[in-house]
Write an enzyme that holds these catalytic residues in place. Structure first.
Site, PDB file in Angstrom:
ATOM      1  N   TRP A  23       0.834  -1.204   0.000  1.00 28.29           N
ATOM      2  CA  TRP A  23       0.000   0.000   0.000  1.00 28.29           C
ATOM      3  C   TRP A  23       0.874   1.260   0.000  1.00 28.29           C
ATOM      4  CZ3 TRP A  23      -3.792   1.679  -2.236  1.00 28.29           C
ATOM      5  CH2 TRP A  23      -4.730   2.585  -1.749  1.00 28.29           C
ATOM      6  N   LYS A 203     -14.484  -4.193   7.968  1.00 25.49           N
ATOM      7  CA  LYS A 203     -14.678  -4.882   6.673  1.00 25.49           C
ATOM      8  C   LYS A 203     -13.579  -5.916   6.445  1.00 25.49           C
ATOM      9  CE  LYS A 203     -11.292  -2.852   4.306  1.00 25.49           C
ATOM     10  NZ  LYS A 203     -10.279  -3.398   3.429  1.00 25.49           N
ATOM     11  N   ASP A 257     -15.802  -0.141   0.269  1.00 29.57           N
ATOM     12  CA  ASP A 257     -14.598  -0.712   0.882  1.00 29.57           C
ATOM     13  C   ASP A 257     -14.862  -2.155   1.329  1.00 29.57           C
ATOM     14  OD1 ASP A 257     -12.011  -0.707   1.702  1.00 29.57           O
ATOM     15  OD2 ASP A 257     -12.232   0.821   3.243  1.00 29.57           O
TER      16      ASP A 257
HETATM   17  N1  LIG Z   1      -2.472  -3.549   0.118  1.00 33.15           N
HETATM   18  C1  LIG Z   1      -3.583  -2.860  -0.118  1.00 33.15           C
HETATM   19  O1  LIG Z   1      -4.164  -2.934  -1.190  1.00 33.15           O
HETATM   20  C2  LIG Z   1      -4.130  -1.969   0.935  1.00 33.15           C
HETATM   21  C3  LIG Z   1      -3.634  -1.997   2.220  1.00 33.15           C
HETATM   22  N2  LIG Z   1      -4.175  -1.163   3.164  1.00 33.15           N
HETATM   23  C4  LIG Z   1      -3.625  -1.132   4.508  1.00 33.15           C
HETATM   24  O2  LIG Z   1      -2.285  -0.687   4.470  1.00 33.15           O
HETATM   25  C5  LIG Z   1      -1.589  -1.163   5.622  1.00 33.15           C
HETATM   26  C6  LIG Z   1      -0.252  -1.721   5.186  1.00 33.15           C
HETATM   27  O3  LIG Z   1      -0.515  -2.881   4.449  1.00 33.15           O
HETATM   28  P1  LIG Z   1       0.294  -3.344   3.162  1.00 33.15           P
HETATM   29  O4  LIG Z   1       1.215  -2.324   2.670  1.00 33.15           O
HETATM   30  O5  LIG Z   1      -0.704  -3.837   2.196  1.00 33.15           O
HETATM   31  O6  LIG Z   1       1.095  -4.553   3.830  1.00 33.15           O
HETATM   32  P2  LIG Z   1       2.054  -5.621   3.164  1.00 33.15           P
HETATM   33  O7  LIG Z   1       1.681  -6.935   3.738  1.00 33.15           O
HETATM   34  O8  LIG Z   1       2.095  -5.433   1.693  1.00 33.15           O
HETATM   35  O9  LIG Z   1       3.474  -5.173   3.739  1.00 33.15           O
HETATM   36  C7  LIG Z   1       3.722  -5.207   5.111  1.00 33.15           C
HETATM   37  C8  LIG Z   1       4.768  -4.170   5.408  1.00 33.15           C
HETATM   38  O10 LIG Z   1       4.914  -4.106   6.823  1.00 33.15           O
HETATM   39  C9  LIG Z   1       6.299  -4.179   7.118  1.00 33.15           C
HETATM   40  N3  LIG Z   1       6.537  -4.696   8.438  1.00 33.15           N
HETATM   41  C10 LIG Z   1       6.392  -5.955   8.890  1.00 33.15           C
HETATM   42  N4  LIG Z   1       6.762  -6.017  10.170  1.00 33.15           N
HETATM   43  C11 LIG Z   1       7.156  -4.764  10.518  1.00 33.15           C
HETATM   44  C12 LIG Z   1       7.669  -4.188  11.704  1.00 33.15           C
HETATM   45  N5  LIG Z   1       7.817  -4.903  12.820  1.00 33.15           N
HETATM   46  N6  LIG Z   1       7.974  -2.867  11.701  1.00 33.15           N
HETATM   47  C13 LIG Z   1       7.809  -2.139  10.582  1.00 33.15           C
HETATM   48  N7  LIG Z   1       7.339  -2.639   9.437  1.00 33.15           N
HETATM   49  C14 LIG Z   1       7.016  -3.931   9.416  1.00 33.15           C
HETATM   50  C15 LIG Z   1       6.855  -5.078   6.046  1.00 33.15           C
HETATM   51  O11 LIG Z   1       8.241  -4.908   5.979  1.00 33.15           O
HETATM   52  P3  LIG Z   1       9.177  -6.072   5.398  1.00 33.15           P
HETATM   53  O12 LIG Z   1       8.860  -6.173   3.956  1.00 33.15           O
HETATM   54  O13 LIG Z   1      10.514  -5.543   5.707  1.00 33.15           O
HETATM   55  O14 LIG Z   1       8.815  -7.329   6.153  1.00 33.15           O
HETATM   56  C16 LIG Z   1       6.116  -4.494   4.838  1.00 33.15           C
HETATM   57  O15 LIG Z   1       6.735  -3.327   4.410  1.00 33.15           O
HETATM   58  C17 LIG Z   1      -2.525  -2.191   6.274  1.00 33.15           C
HETATM   59  O16 LIG Z   1      -3.167  -1.593   7.370  1.00 33.15           O
HETATM   60  C18 LIG Z   1      -3.566  -2.489   5.184  1.00 33.15           C
HETATM   61  O17 LIG Z   1      -4.814  -2.848   5.714  1.00 33.15           O
HETATM   62  C19 LIG Z   1      -5.186  -0.299   2.871  1.00 33.15           C
HETATM   63  C20 LIG Z   1      -5.706  -0.239   1.626  1.00 33.15           C
HETATM   64  C21 LIG Z   1      -5.226  -1.062   0.546  1.00 33.15           C
HETATM   65  O1  LIG Z   2      -8.252  -2.513   2.228  1.00 33.86           O
HETATM   66  C1  LIG Z   2      -7.978  -3.049   1.210  1.00 33.86           C
HETATM   67  C2  LIG Z   2      -8.573  -2.627  -0.059  1.00 33.86           C
HETATM   68  O2  LIG Z   2      -9.395  -1.503   0.110  1.00 33.86           O
HETATM   69  C3  LIG Z   2      -7.006  -4.194   1.205  1.00 33.86           C
HETATM   70  O3  LIG Z   2      -7.592  -5.330   1.730  1.00 33.86           O
HETATM   71  P1  LIG Z   2      -6.695  -6.616   2.068  1.00 33.86           P
HETATM   72  O4  LIG Z   2      -5.771  -6.167   3.181  1.00 33.86           O
HETATM   73  O5  LIG Z   2      -7.634  -7.682   2.470  1.00 33.86           O
HETATM   74  O6  LIG Z   2      -5.936  -6.955   0.818  1.00 33.86           O
END
Ligand SMILES: NC(=O)C1=CN([C@@H]2O[C@H](COP(=O)(O)OP(=O)(O)OC[C@H]3O[C@@H](n4cnc5c(N)ncnc54)[C@H](OP(=O)(O)O)[C@@H]3O)[C@@H](O)[C@H]2O)C=CC1
Ligand SMILES: O=C(CO)COP(=O)(O)O
Length: 341
Positions: A23, A203, A257
């Protein structure tokens, strides 16, 4: 004087993005379409070095090119926060306290803080914006969240998308939304910070439930009924915890969402649930996924918060029992069947 104002207007907005996942990468791609400078903190030095060299994230959305004139990667969070107007938080909620442990109020002073996170701070059972306000004294008028139906993978492919930016401050929400608008994305501002944030958290739990039922062999008919019931469950919860008469739960920041996460092939929450439905243990599903399903942590927080309110939330209860009480998915969903209409 007018010249100085004009020059200032043209200066890029400086933004720090904290978190290196999918994200964060997608948000950086969107912001880079506009007049911004992004200071991007990632926890791994090897990732920072890779991005500096190849202008791609080595681990998430690896095909998305990053514009080196606009995006600079940092390993030291202090350096990334220096001189920015906005701080975007994009680390999964469970890791936020650890990731920000060396920061203090000074780092957040006079900055707007945007949570892109759809999860709760575990143990404290706080929304991320509440936690930021409590820990760093950021006033609510400088806080906003990014919500709406938008998967990082589709942003990477530049598929037309929409986001909802919520803040109690109209200016804060509108200013930030204007930084996101671009040829493949529209962002709009609303004022219901807590409603949007809670809905985004819940959600994920519902998407997890959809995955569980799919894994058990239930079909689209069942899922449609469960998602409809879930919306009512969200409605009841928000009315009890944070009532707001002007809230329109049918709009894309809420219902949209829920729908995208409940039905999308990209949803981590749905994928995680599907594995549980197919018989994986929580541990083995987590190990296999390699990405974070926020709903796993969120269901515990929402369950505990709801102990105070006593809202009828049968879907949340079923997911909680399956993930934390070792209840068998078949029997929990069997019980749930009788609640749904
Ligand atoms: N992906 C999506 O489409 C969407 C995501 N979100 C929200 O965005 C947020 C982030 O999710 P997303 O980017 O998808 O997650 P990912 O699963 O893609 O990535 C997780 C991230 O968290 C990092 N991480 C893991 N452990 C730690 C730690 N102890 N300290 C700091 N960083 C850490 C990982 O680092 P490393 O790679 O080094 O392990 C990686 O950068 C979530 O709340 C999700 O719900 C919201 C809307 C859309
Ligand atoms: O919030 C999200 C899309 O709006 C991402 O959902 P997931 O973390 O289930 O992939």
């Amino acid at each position: 004087m007018t010249d100085i104002i004009e020059i200032k207007k043209k200066l890029p907005t400086q933004i720090a993005v904290l978190g290196g996942g999918s994200w964060a990468t997608a948000i950086i791609k969107i912001l880079s379409e506009n007049n911004v400078k992004i200071k991007w903190w990632l926890r791994r030095k090897t990732d920072v070095d890779f991005i500096k060299k190849y202008n791609h994230n080595p681990s998430y959305l690896t095909d998305a090119p990053l514009n080196p004139r606009k995006v600079k990667a940092y390993h030291k969070m202090n350096d990334a926060l220096n001189g920015v107007e906005y701080i975007i938080l994009a680390v999964p909620a469970a890791f936020v306290p650890d990731a920000l442990k060396n920061l203090n109020r000074r780092h957040f002073q006079d900055k707007r803080v945007v949570s892109a996170i759809k999860g709760m701070i575990p143990n404290e059972n706080l929304l991320v914006t509440d936690w930021i306000e409590k820990e760093f004294g950021v006033p609510q008028t400088n806080l906003c969240v990014i919500a709406g139906p938008c998967h990082a993978e589709e942003v990477a492919l530049e598929k037309q998308s929409y986001l909802t930016i919520a803040s109690p401050s109209k200016a804060c929400a509108e200013d930030f939304a204007s930084l996101l608008n671009c040829r493949y994305l529209q962002a709009h501002a609303i004022l219901d910070l807590y409603g949007v944030e809670y809905c985004a958290v819940i959600k994920n739990i519902i998407a997890l439930a959809c995955g569980i039922t799919h894994g058990l062999g239930y079909g689209d008919n069942f899922q449609a009924v469960m998602v409809s019931n879930a919306m009512q469950e969200i409605h009841r919860f928000l009315d009890a915890v944070y009532p707001e008469t002007k809230r329109d739960l049918h709009s894309s920041g809420y219902l949209g969402d829920l729908l995208v996460t409940a039905y999308s092939q990209f949803s981590r929450n749905r994928t995680f649930g599907n594995m549980i439905g197919r018989g994986y243990s929580v541990k083995s599903a987590q190990m296999e996924m390699n990405m974070v399903a926020e709903g796993y942590y969120a269901v515990k927080s929402i369950h505990q918060i709801n102990e105070r309110y006593g809202v009828e939330m049968p879907i949340i209860k079923a997911v909680y029992n399956i993930l934390y009480e070792k209840a068998a998915p078949t029997s929990e969903i069997g019980i749930l069947k009788d609640y749904l209409k």
